[in-house]
Design a protein around this motif. Sequence first.
Motif, PDB file in Angstrom:
ATOM      1  N   ARG A  97      -2.323 -19.696 -19.108  1.00 39.26           N
ATOM      2  CA  ARG A  97      -1.472 -18.991 -19.477  1.00 39.26           C
ATOM      3  C   ARG A  97      -2.050 -17.568 -19.133  1.00 39.26           C
ATOM      4  O   ARG A  97      -1.392 -16.897 -19.208  1.00 39.26           O
ATOM      5  N   ALA A  98      -3.496 -17.875 -18.817  1.00 35.92           N
ATOM      6  CA  ALA A  98      -3.524 -15.659 -18.117  1.00 35.92           C
ATOM      7  C   ALA A  98      -3.367 -15.820 -16.640  1.00 35.92           C
ATOM      8  O   ALA A  98      -4.163 -15.233 -15.871  1.00 35.92           O
ATOM      9  N   LEU A  99      -2.386 -17.143 -15.815  1.00 39.50           N
ATOM     10  CA  LEU A  99      -1.879 -16.826 -14.574  1.00 39.50           C
ATOM     11  C   LEU A  99      -1.230 -15.691 -14.699  1.00 39.50           C
ATOM     12  O   LEU A  99      -0.542 -15.471 -15.356  1.00 39.50           O
ATOM     13  N   THR A 100      -1.127 -15.278 -13.577  1.00 38.32           N
ATOM     14  CA  THR A 100       0.108 -14.139 -12.707  1.00 38.32           C
ATOM     15  C   THR A 100       0.771 -14.474 -12.286  1.00 38.32           C
ATOM     16  O   THR A 100       0.352 -15.725 -11.789  1.00 38.32           O
ATOM     17  N   PRO A 101       2.020 -14.042 -11.972  1.00 42.42           N
ATOM     18  CA  PRO A 101       3.072 -14.508 -11.663  1.00 42.42           C
ATOM     19  C   PRO A 101       2.669 -14.185  -9.659  1.00 42.42           C
ATOM     20  O   PRO A 101       1.946 -12.796  -9.594  1.00 42.42           O
ATOM     21  N   VAL A 102       2.558 -15.215  -9.263  1.00 41.54           N
ATOM     22  CA  VAL A 102       2.552 -15.489  -8.019  1.00 41.54           C
ATOM     23  C   VAL A 102       2.772 -14.186  -7.193  1.00 41.54           C
ATOM     24  O   VAL A 102       2.448 -13.742  -6.016  1.00 41.54           O
TER      25      VAL A 102
ATOM     26  N   ALA B 205      -9.268 -22.340 -12.762  1.00 41.39           N
ATOM     27  CA  ALA B 205      -9.420 -23.665 -14.245  1.00 41.39           C
ATOM     28  C   ALA B 205      -8.643 -24.132 -15.761  1.00 41.39           C
ATOM     29  O   ALA B 205      -8.574 -22.862 -15.736  1.00 41.39           O
ATOM     30  N   ASP B 206      -8.810 -24.660 -15.751  1.00 42.94           N
ATOM     31  CA  ASP B 206      -8.106 -24.563 -17.113  1.00 42.94           C
ATOM     32  C   ASP B 206      -8.829 -24.019 -18.438  1.00 42.94           C
ATOM     33  O   ASP B 206      -8.368 -22.541 -19.204  1.00 42.94           O
ATOM     34  N   THR B 207     -10.183 -24.131 -18.567  1.00 44.03           N
ATOM     35  CA  THR B 207     -10.979 -23.404 -18.889  1.00 44.03           C
ATOM     36  C   THR B 207     -11.324 -21.580 -19.100  1.00 44.03           C
ATOM     37  O   THR B 207     -11.821 -21.015 -19.536  1.00 44.03           O
ATOM     38  N   ASN B 208     -11.233 -21.632 -17.777  1.00 36.95           N
ATOM     39  CA  ASN B 208     -10.849 -20.084 -17.656  1.00 36.95           C
ATOM     40  C   ASN B 208      -9.602 -19.415 -17.831  1.00 36.95           C
ATOM     41  O   ASN B 208      -9.944 -17.821 -17.549  1.00 36.95           O
ATOM     42  N   THR B 209      -8.425 -19.965 -17.790  1.00 33.89           N
ATOM     43  CA  THR B 209      -7.234 -19.077 -17.770  1.00 33.89           C
ATOM     44  C   THR B 209      -7.145 -20.004 -18.909  1.00 33.89           C
ATOM     45  O   THR B 209      -5.374 -19.020 -19.437  1.00 33.89           O
ATOM     46  N   PHE B 210      -7.218 -19.747 -20.377  1.00 33.45           N
ATOM     47  CA  PHE B 210      -6.719 -20.343 -21.364  1.00 33.45           C
ATOM     48  C   PHE B 210      -6.147 -21.053 -21.483  1.00 33.45           C
ATOM     49  O   PHE B 210      -4.841 -21.051 -21.465  1.00 33.45           O
TER      50      PHE B 210
ATOM     51  N   ASN C 110     -22.658 -18.136 -17.436  1.00 37.48           N
ATOM     52  CA  ASN C 110     -22.462 -18.777 -17.976  1.00 37.48           C
ATOM     53  C   ASN C 110     -21.083 -20.129 -17.131  1.00 37.48           C
ATOM     54  O   ASN C 110     -21.545 -19.935 -15.904  1.00 37.48           O
ATOM     55  N   SER C 111     -20.676 -21.313 -18.163  1.00 36.56           N
ATOM     56  CA  SER C 111     -20.519 -22.228 -16.853  1.00 36.56           C
ATOM     57  C   SER C 111     -18.984 -22.004 -17.636  1.00 36.56           C
ATOM     58  O   SER C 111     -18.496 -22.353 -18.667  1.00 36.56           O
ATOM     59  N   ALA C 112     -17.488 -22.127 -16.210  1.00 39.87           N
ATOM     60  CA  ALA C 112     -16.155 -22.097 -16.534  1.00 39.87           C
ATOM     61  C   ALA C 112     -15.411 -22.912 -16.033  1.00 39.87           C
ATOM     62  O   ALA C 112     -14.271 -23.497 -16.129  1.00 39.87           O
ATOM     63  N   LEU C 113     -15.801 -23.984 -15.548  1.00 41.69           N
ATOM     64  CA  LEU C 113     -15.079 -25.362 -14.847  1.00 41.69           C
ATOM     65  C   LEU C 113     -16.546 -26.645 -15.094  1.00 41.69           C
ATOM     66  O   LEU C 113     -15.436 -27.527 -15.148  1.00 41.69           O
ATOM     67  N   TRP C 114     -17.219 -26.634 -14.585  1.00 44.43           N
ATOM     68  CA  TRP C 114     -18.432 -27.775 -14.978  1.00 44.43           C
ATOM     69  C   TRP C 114     -18.509 -28.035 -16.314  1.00 44.43           C
ATOM     70  O   TRP C 114     -18.294 -29.280 -16.753  1.00 44.43           O
ATOM     71  N   LEU C 115     -19.142 -27.398 -16.681  1.00 49.22           N
ATOM     72  CA  LEU C 115     -18.724 -27.465 -18.108  1.00 49.22           C
ATOM     73  C   LEU C 115     -20.150 -28.559 -18.676  1.00 49.22           C
ATOM     74  O   LEU C 115     -19.686 -28.878 -20.069  1.00 49.22           O
ATOM     75  N   SER C 116     -20.494 -28.649 -18.101  1.00 49.79           N
ATOM     76  CA  SER C 116     -22.028 -29.692 -18.051  1.00 49.79           C
ATOM     77  C   SER C 116     -23.064 -29.015 -18.883  1.00 49.79           C
ATOM     78  O   SER C 116     -23.781 -28.153 -18.667  1.00 49.79           O
ATOM     79  N   ILE C 117     -22.755 -29.216 -20.695  1.00 54.41           N
ATOM     80  CA  ILE C 117     -23.845 -29.309 -21.846  1.00 54.41           C
ATOM     81  C   ILE C 117     -25.682 -29.653 -21.374  1.00 54.41           C
ATOM     82  O   ILE C 117     -25.579 -30.743 -21.143  1.00 54.41           O
TER      83      ILE C 117
ATOM     84  N   ASP D 297     -13.111 -11.717 -11.744  1.00 49.77           N
ATOM     85  CA  ASP D 297     -13.396 -13.125 -12.140  1.00 49.77           C
ATOM     86  C   ASP D 297     -14.644 -13.198 -11.575  1.00 49.77           C
ATOM     87  O   ASP D 297     -15.341 -12.284 -10.956  1.00 49.77           O
ATOM     88  N   GLY D 298     -15.301 -14.626 -11.517  1.00 53.34           N
ATOM     89  CA  GLY D 298     -16.856 -14.782 -11.500  1.00 53.34           C
ATOM     90  C   GLY D 298     -17.098 -14.836 -10.183  1.00 53.34           C
ATOM     91  O   GLY D 298     -18.506 -15.822  -9.521  1.00 53.34           O
ATOM     92  N   PHE D 299     -16.267 -15.403  -9.315  1.00 57.62           N
ATOM     93  CA  PHE D 299     -16.826 -15.811  -7.941  1.00 57.62           C
ATOM     94  C   PHE D 299     -16.872 -14.109  -7.481  1.00 57.62           C
ATOM     95  O   PHE D 299     -17.164 -13.985  -6.237  1.00 57.62           O
ATOM     96  N   THR D 300     -16.161 -13.288  -7.942  1.00 58.23           N
ATOM     97  CA  THR D 300     -16.708 -11.696  -7.071  1.00 58.23           C
ATOM     98  C   THR D 300     -18.159 -11.605  -7.091  1.00 58.23           C
ATOM     99  O   THR D 300     -18.352 -11.447  -6.063  1.00 58.23           O
ATOM    100  N   PRO D 301     -18.980 -11.571  -7.322  1.00 54.87           N
ATOM    101  CA  PRO D 301     -20.606 -11.719  -7.338  1.00 54.87           C
ATOM    102  C   PRO D 301     -20.846 -12.538  -6.097  1.00 54.87           C
ATOM    103  O   PRO D 301     -21.633 -12.283  -5.127  1.00 54.87           O
ATOM    104  N   ARG D 302     -20.565 -14.370  -6.034  1.00 55.37           N
ATOM    105  CA  ARG D 302     -20.803 -14.593  -5.420  1.00 55.37           C
ATOM    106  C   ARG D 302     -20.337 -14.342  -3.802  1.00 55.37           C
ATOM    107  O   ARG D 302     -21.336 -14.980  -3.106  1.00 55.37           O
TER     108      ARG D 302
END
Length: 584
Positions: free
Chosen positions: A303-308, A295-300, A416-423, A223-228
């Motif tokens: 629905r793309a969340l995986t079982p804990v 985030a909802d926009t990053n997990t569609f 890209n932006s996947a949470l803040w989404l400020s156009i 996911d996107g925080f990996t490089p951070r």
Amino acid sequence: MGSISNEKIDLAEYLFTRLHQLGVRTVHGVPGDYNLVALDYLQPAGLHWTGNANELNAGYAADGYARIKGISALITAFGVGELSALNSIGGAYAEKAPVVHIVGTPPTTAQKKGLNLHHSFGDGNFRRFAEVFKEFTCAQANLEDPTTAPELIDRTLRQCLQESRPIYIELPTDMVKAKVSSAGLDTNIDLSFKPNDTNLEDAIVSTLLNRINTAKRPAIIVDGFTPRYNLLPEADKLIRTTGWPTYITPFGKGSVNETLPNFHGVYTGHVQINQPRTHWIADSDLVIRFGPLDADTNTFGFRALTPVNNTVSVHWTSIDIDGRTVHAETKTLLRRVLEGNIHRRPVWLGYLPLPWLRDTLDALSDPIQDAEIDQKTFWTRVTEFLRPNDIVIAETGTASLGANDLILPAGVKMINSALWLSIGYALAAAVGVSQAQKDLAINNNNVSGRTILFEGDGSFQMTAQALSDLFRNRLDLIIFLINNDGYTIERYIHGMKAGYNDVHPWRYLDAPSFFGAPVEDPSYPVVTRRVENWGELLDVLADEQVAAGKGFCMVEVVMGREDAPEELKSLVKMAAKRNSGDTV
């Protein structure tokens, strides 16, 4: 680091020298009377002043710069300037971009007297704005005491880098030239984490190795925080060592080498972009997720969340494993795991995704030359324009969802932006990215990849002044401006025919002239093209002057106002249901 004598230096010199030591080479911002004297110290410290047209764009640019260089700096003036940048700092906080926000504030003497000064509310309270920024930054420092200022600077910078989030530093005008000790500059800022419980770390390493070696149907999601979190090297090694099926999220696009045979594309949950088989992760007994953003926009729509119970989520200073969160320095732990005895064995891949996508591209019939350009095949075709080591920025909306279909060559990064989404974020952020590329090329004496932006027409109108910043600093940028006559993503959420989702039509290709693009400067070519059908677009993609990536190039791509990527249509339907109060 070379020795610096324990002499007294001006506070501003200490601050900017420290930023230079951390890798900052360009400072973004807007001048104001409360920061002007401080700006005199930038050039002597080896820092370039970019001089943005407004604070919001300056903040977005600093965000983009930080995502490439690992840290950035923004300078604004008290009150009006800093509040204009607040939205950009909010985005940097949400998506973890380490921005150092320096605010030039009124003199401490005036603040203590509660004088009625301009840019304030006139009530003598000078703490209002600092209180606001406490909610948008991970650390704050008011440099009002020369004896403590160097320590405060180092402490907040440490938190900025360790948490990968913005910090807020107040520099009063009468403190700019205050004498402080330079002794701290002789020592690197300590970015190490506190030692963990050795027995606990041993147990985590043992547990992870056991789970990895016993898994029958494993998978990896990056996911996107990996490089951070600076975990890309460890993630890449695990992907190559195990050969496990590997997926990314929209936010994680560009974090995995997509030429690897075990790369499976963007995982969307029920439907996987460009992939006919989707049940591998659903039936997995072990999913390792790097740097997740749920985030909802990053997990569609989640629905793309995986079982804990079968997911190991790797964050920066913690790991979620076996239903519990264990705090640890994960980079060290992952290195220990990778040094362990990992059993590589064949796992079912189903098919090799990259060749499948390659075949899809090859199978596309030549488009009818005068046919309208459509979202469905635009992103796959434009893939052939990309080169290794390019940096691609995708704006929120049709561009960010469509860019998931790009097949990225090795070394390409995606922003890209996947949470803040400020156009409007992407255009100004691209200026910061291009500046970071330029700084890296200068410092490393090499040629960096191209900076390519996919931008919507509505978003472009939000932050168009960023072009002025681009031209002022002679930065290289290729823009594919998707002109679909308004806010298409909003239309799909609500109001397909509503006038409030329209934007006034601009003559976009006139923008370089209005914003002062260099004229007749062979070292900085300016190229503009407008394409309305496939024949015109393919000609532009083959144009060597466009592809060179030098100077400024804008390609206006005209598309249907109701045309959108299929995943966008699906995602916004879920968003519309949630907005109406329905359970999704």
